[in-house]
Write a protein that holds these residues in place. Structure first.
Motif, mmCIF file in Angstrom:
data_model
loop_
_atom_site.group_PDB
_atom_site.id
_atom_site.type_symbol
_atom_site.label_atom_id
_atom_site.label_comp_id
_atom_site.label_asym_id
_atom_site.label_seq_id
_atom_site.Cartn_x
_atom_site.Cartn_y
_atom_site.Cartn_z
ATOM 1 N N LEU A 1 44.243 59.551 15.500
ATOM 2 C CA LEU A 1 45.418 60.240 15.114
ATOM 3 C C LEU A 1 45.347 60.521 13.767
ATOM 4 O O LEU A 1 45.396 59.352 12.890
ATOM 5 N N PHE A 2 45.303 61.501 13.144
ATOM 6 C CA PHE A 2 45.289 61.787 11.661
ATOM 7 C C PHE A 2 46.452 62.949 11.400
ATOM 8 O O PHE A 2 46.574 63.737 11.977
ATOM 9 N N ALA A 3 47.013 62.603 10.189
ATOM 10 C CA ALA A 3 48.104 63.627 9.691
ATOM 11 C C ALA A 3 46.929 64.461 8.601
ATOM 12 O O ALA A 3 46.023 63.857 7.931
ATOM 13 N N GLU A 4 47.192 65.509 8.086
ATOM 14 C CA GLU A 4 46.580 66.477 7.408
ATOM 15 C C GLU A 4 47.013 66.486 6.056
ATOM 16 O O GLU A 4 48.297 66.350 5.793
ATOM 17 N N MET A 5 46.156 66.482 5.048
ATOM 18 C CA MET A 5 46.705 66.707 3.560
ATOM 19 C C MET A 5 46.022 67.951 3.015
ATOM 20 O O MET A 5 45.382 68.058 2.263
ATOM 21 N N GLY B 1 54.361 61.283 12.365
ATOM 22 C CA GLY B 1 54.138 60.428 13.766
ATOM 23 C C GLY B 1 52.750 59.973 13.805
ATOM 24 O O GLY B 1 52.131 60.216 14.740
ATOM 25 N N CYS B 2 52.470 58.868 13.182
ATOM 26 C CA CYS B 2 51.495 58.167 12.991
ATOM 27 C C CYS B 2 51.068 57.291 14.546
ATOM 28 O O CYS B 2 49.938 57.332 14.810
ATOM 29 N N LEU B 3 51.940 56.780 15.036
ATOM 30 C CA LEU B 3 51.931 56.343 16.670
ATOM 31 C C LEU B 3 51.529 57.559 17.664
ATOM 32 O O LEU B 3 51.824 57.070 18.914
ATOM 33 N N GLY B 4 52.059 58.781 17.258
ATOM 34 C CA GLY B 4 51.868 59.948 18.165
ATOM 35 C C GLY B 4 53.024 60.151 18.878
ATOM 36 O O GLY B 4 53.105 60.967 19.837
ATOM 37 N N GLY B 5 54.590 59.802 18.490
ATOM 38 C CA GLY B 5 55.612 60.320 18.849
ATOM 39 C C GLY B 5 56.093 61.745 18.916
ATOM 40 O O GLY B 5 56.811 61.891 19.614
#
Lengths: 54, 342, 422
Positions: free
Chosen positions: C338-342, C409-413
């Motif tokens: 799981l990645f957040a984008e910048m 949501g780093c843990l996917g929530g």
């Protein structure tokens, strides 16, 4: 990186040279390098192939 | 009735293959070649009013070609310009992308189609690019994707990856139906099931290049020497960047048999240029190349060398340089090239 | 086997005594303040902020879900409210058997200035409300004043102990009430014929104000370790991590571990929930590589066939996910990260700071840089000013998603994601 024909050389700062050799020897090395390159472009390849200078 | 102009290369309009790659821009009425199938898929609400074409070498190699192509297109006052599908053809892909970008800049709607590995992918300016398969045998599915995208664009809708959208299209936030955790579980099962390409975040991968066939007789051929070692005339008159180069340059070798130290230098920022500056032939082997010419091992040496700095060059720019060099050299008759890489 | 007794919070208020009646939680402010009081705190104040209120909470520190297994906590938050209890079960299991009572829909929120804490915001209404899990919870907000000359580390510790104690106390009020729902949560383990999928949860352990605790101890410098997810339900993982607001996982998020939840929901149907590995996120590249190899090895030994890897933190933490994904793929284990984008405010920048080289399956949890236009609010908690912009906290303002607590949501929530559009 996928280039089909590659002739490996002796150093990043001098791809067509070799400063450890005497000038005349270096020129001879450079000539052999180009001759090998000509052999490479005259050879069919199907995947990235190294053409070493003998 | 929506008016569409279709851009195709020399091959797809039936003018020939590599032999016709130098053809200049031209225009003809109605749909041609794969455009006919495209027109069928688009149906009665859309008409391909004209097909504009250009040889790949001309389009990708001659700087004025794109503007001329866009001018020909604009004459037909299209509601949308459709370029390709170009599959993995590099020069054709660059041409399609630039035509789409040029059309967009001229205020026309545009869309291009090509394989996601095509070097033209990132050149389409603000115009969307939709995916095609690798080769022309996949024209059918490519046109299905393209025609669906054309209809959506003409209906004023936005394209997303579900429509085959690829390339630099901006990534916009949205709320999915399900949580990231739920989607991650699905993705894990998909991957376990054998689909190793599925992802929500596509990333560029390094390309495989199809090797060119061997040269039959070098003794008739023109050989070019090129370098990414950033060797330029002393003073760097072309202002080549030492890193993250955005351009390439050409310099004449006419009348030269050798490169004198002091008259040339390497501006490459990625290695110590001491040895190169001591003897420029260590970067650009002009002396050895002239000897090949004198000895008859090659027909002639191409009268210019092409140069850039291969230091932190973006993948997109490096791809683009390669395709442009190929187009430029072919345009000039070179059949083989030796690139010194640092 | 974990049983959760769910008590759904429909209304909240303050009153003479802390009690739970018919879905309404009443809190005695005096009792709450006394629970949090400590020598390092000169003053403590509690107030409610509910979904839909025109309230902005700034300088948010940790968020905790009220949970209890008995008077005094009954074993929740081991290492804080009581000793780390005796081990039982396959991996240790929950410290204490018996149902875990949950006040679902309520949260204890600590808000106020701590050094090195990056300013985090929760809006209870407006466009940012749905971007944080805590825009939808009834939040009992603890505001505080440090004692003069108090050590900031002591202030941080007192707030942590106090908020955990308060969270347990609130849930305690519902111990004897019939639950709205009883959830039976399966233990991880193999299921005949089904693929075994596990989770690797990376914790950002970077010292004071940026630390994560497991059973009361900092996880900094620890080796990757298997943990019974039932322990996490009962508060074994506590966050003292106040870095990137959008990219950190407050205690509440661990208690409601979304990856474990998504895997448990399908356990026995199309997969077997194989377990959870906790891992620190080291700072140096060589340590990252070593820990990633160790985590992958542990997954292999535990029989995981696929792993979902999550992170905590910014671009640096991407490397920890990417390295683990590649290490897992090298061992023949399918990896999803799981990645957040910048990707910049207009979404055209390169999305991922450090991407895996061999692994390819990535889930996007949204764009850090997307700009949000937030409305003026009537009231703010946690501070009078938004230090980030130097404006009153109640002002209308534009903020990047980066500032909204747990929005990426780093843990996917969360459901926030990115897609290409043209």
């Amino acid at each position: 990186m996928g280039a089909p024909r590659i002739v490996p050389t002796r150093g990043i700062p001098f791809p067509a040279g070799d400063p450890s050799l005497e000038p005349a020897e270096e020129r001879a090395w450079r000539q052999r390098l180009l001759e090998r390159a000509l052999e490479a472009v005259s050879t069919a390849v199907h995947a990235p192939t190294l053409f070493e200078v003998k | 009735m929506a008016r569409i102009v279709h851009y195709l290369n020399q091959f797809f309009i039936g003018a020939g293959g590599e032999d016709a790659a130098a053809q200049p821009p031209s225009s003809q009425a109605g749909a041609v070649g794969p455009g006919r199938r495209l027109a069928q898929l688009l149906g009665d609400e859309h008409e391909i009013v004209a097909t504009v074409s250009c040889g790949d070498d001309d389009a990708a190699g001659r700087p004025e070609a794109i503007a001329e192509i866009v001018a020909l297109i604009a004459e037909h006052q299209p509601d949308l310009v459709v370029a390709g599908p170009a599959f993995t053809s590099g020069r054709y892909g660059l041409a399609c992308a630039r035509v789409a970008a040029g059309a967009k800049a001229a205020g026309l709607g545009a869309v291009a189609a090509m394989h996601p590995d095509n070097p033209g992918l990132d050149e389409a300016g603000g115009a969307p690019v939709v995916a095609s398969g690798e080769a022309a045998r996949l024209m059918g599915p490519a046109l299905d994707t393209l025609s669906a995208a054309v209809k959506k664009l003409l209906a004023g809708e936005v394209l997303t990856d579900a429509d085959g959208l690829v390339g630099l299209a901006p990534r916009r936030p949205r709320m999915a139906e399900r949580t990231a955790a739920e989607r991650a579980v699905d993705l894990a099962l998909t991957r376990l099931g054998g689909d190793r390409d599925a992802t929500e975040v596509p990333l560029p991968r390094f390309d495989r290049v199809t090797p060119a066939p061997p040269i039959e007789d070098l003794r008739d051929a023109t050989l070019a020497i090129l370098t990414e070692g950033a060797l330029v005339p002393d003073g760097n008159p072309g202002a080549l960047e030492s890193a993250r180069a955005t351009k390439w340059l050409r310099y004449s070798l006419e009348g030269r048999d050798e490169l004198k130290p002091g008259e040339w230098r390497s501006v490459h920022g990625g290695f110590s240029t001491v040895w190169a500056n001591e003897d420029p032939h260590r970067i650009l082997p002009l002396d050895a190349a002239r000897r090949l010419e004198r000895d008859g091992a090659i027909g002639r040496l191409y009268q210019e060398y092409l140069v850039t700095a291969g230091n932190g060059t973006s993948v997109a720019n490096a791809r683009r340089f390669g395709v442009e060099w190929a187009a430029d050299l072919r345009h000039s008759g070179a059949r083989a090239a030796i690139l010194t890489a640092t | 086997m974990l049983i959760r007794s769910i008590h759904t919070v429909r209304g909240v208020g303050t009153g003479g005594a802390t009690e739970w009646r018919d879905g309404t939680l009443t809190v005695s402010a005096e009792e709450a303040q006394a629970l949090v009081a400590a020598p390092s705190l000169a003053g403590v104040k509690v107030s409610w902020a509910s979904p839909g209120d025109a309230v902005r909470i700034v300088k948010v520190l940790d968020v905790v879900e009220p949970r209890s297994k008995g008077p005094g906590g009954g074993g929740v938050f081991p290492g804080w409210l009581g000793p780390s209890g005796p081990r039982s079960g396959r991996l240790g299991g929950p410290a204490v058997e018996g149902p875990t009572h949950v006040l679902r829909g309520a949260a204890v929120v600590v808000a106020g200035y701590l050094p090195r804490a990056q300013e985090a915001v929760i809006d209870m209404s407006g466009p940012a409300a749905e971007l944080s899990p805590f825009g939808s919870t009834h939040n009992l907000v603890i505001e505080f004043t440090p004692a003069p000359d108090a050590d900031w580390a002591d202030v941080d510790d007192a707030l942590r102990r106090g908020s955990l104690a308060l969270a347990a106390r609130l849930a305690e009020a519902a111990l004897d009430a019939p639950p709205d729902e009883e959830e039976t949560v399966p233990d991880p383990g193999p299921v005949e014929g089904l693929p075994r999928i596990g989770a690797v949860t990376n914790l950002q352990t970077q010292g004071v104000f940026k630390d994560v605790f497991v059973r009361g101890e900092s996880f900094n410098g620890q080796a990757p370790a298997l943990i019974d997810p039932a322990e996490i339900d009962d508060g074994a993982v506590v966050s003292g991590q106040f870095g990137h607001p959008s990219l950190r996982n407050p205690t509440w998020v661990h208690q409601n571990h979304p990856i474990a939840g998504a895997l448990r929901a399908r356990h026995g149907k199309d997969l077997a929930f194989a377990g959870v590995v906790l891992s620190p996120e080291p700072v140096s590249a060589s340590e990252k590589a070593r820990i990633s190899a160790a985590a992958a090895q542990l997954c292999a030994e535990a029989g995981f066939e696929a792993v979902i890897v999550t992170k905590e933190g910014g671009g640096n933490a991407d490397a920890d996910v990417a390295l683990k994904m590649d290490a897992l793929e090298d061992l023949g284990i399918a990896a999803v990260g799981l990645f957040a984008e910048m990707a910049g405010p207009d979404g055209t920048g390169p999305p991922i700071v450090v991407a895996p080289e061999k692994a390819t399956a990535m889930v996007s949890t949204g764009n850090y840089d997307t700009r949000l236009d937030l409305p003026e609010m009537e009231r703010s908690l946690g501070g009078e000013e938004l230090a980030l912009l130097g404006v009153p906290a109640t002002s209308a303002m534009q903020l990047p998603t980066a500032v909204i607590l747990a929005s990426l949501g780093c843990l996917g929530g969360g459901r926030l994601t990115c897609a290409q559009e043209a």
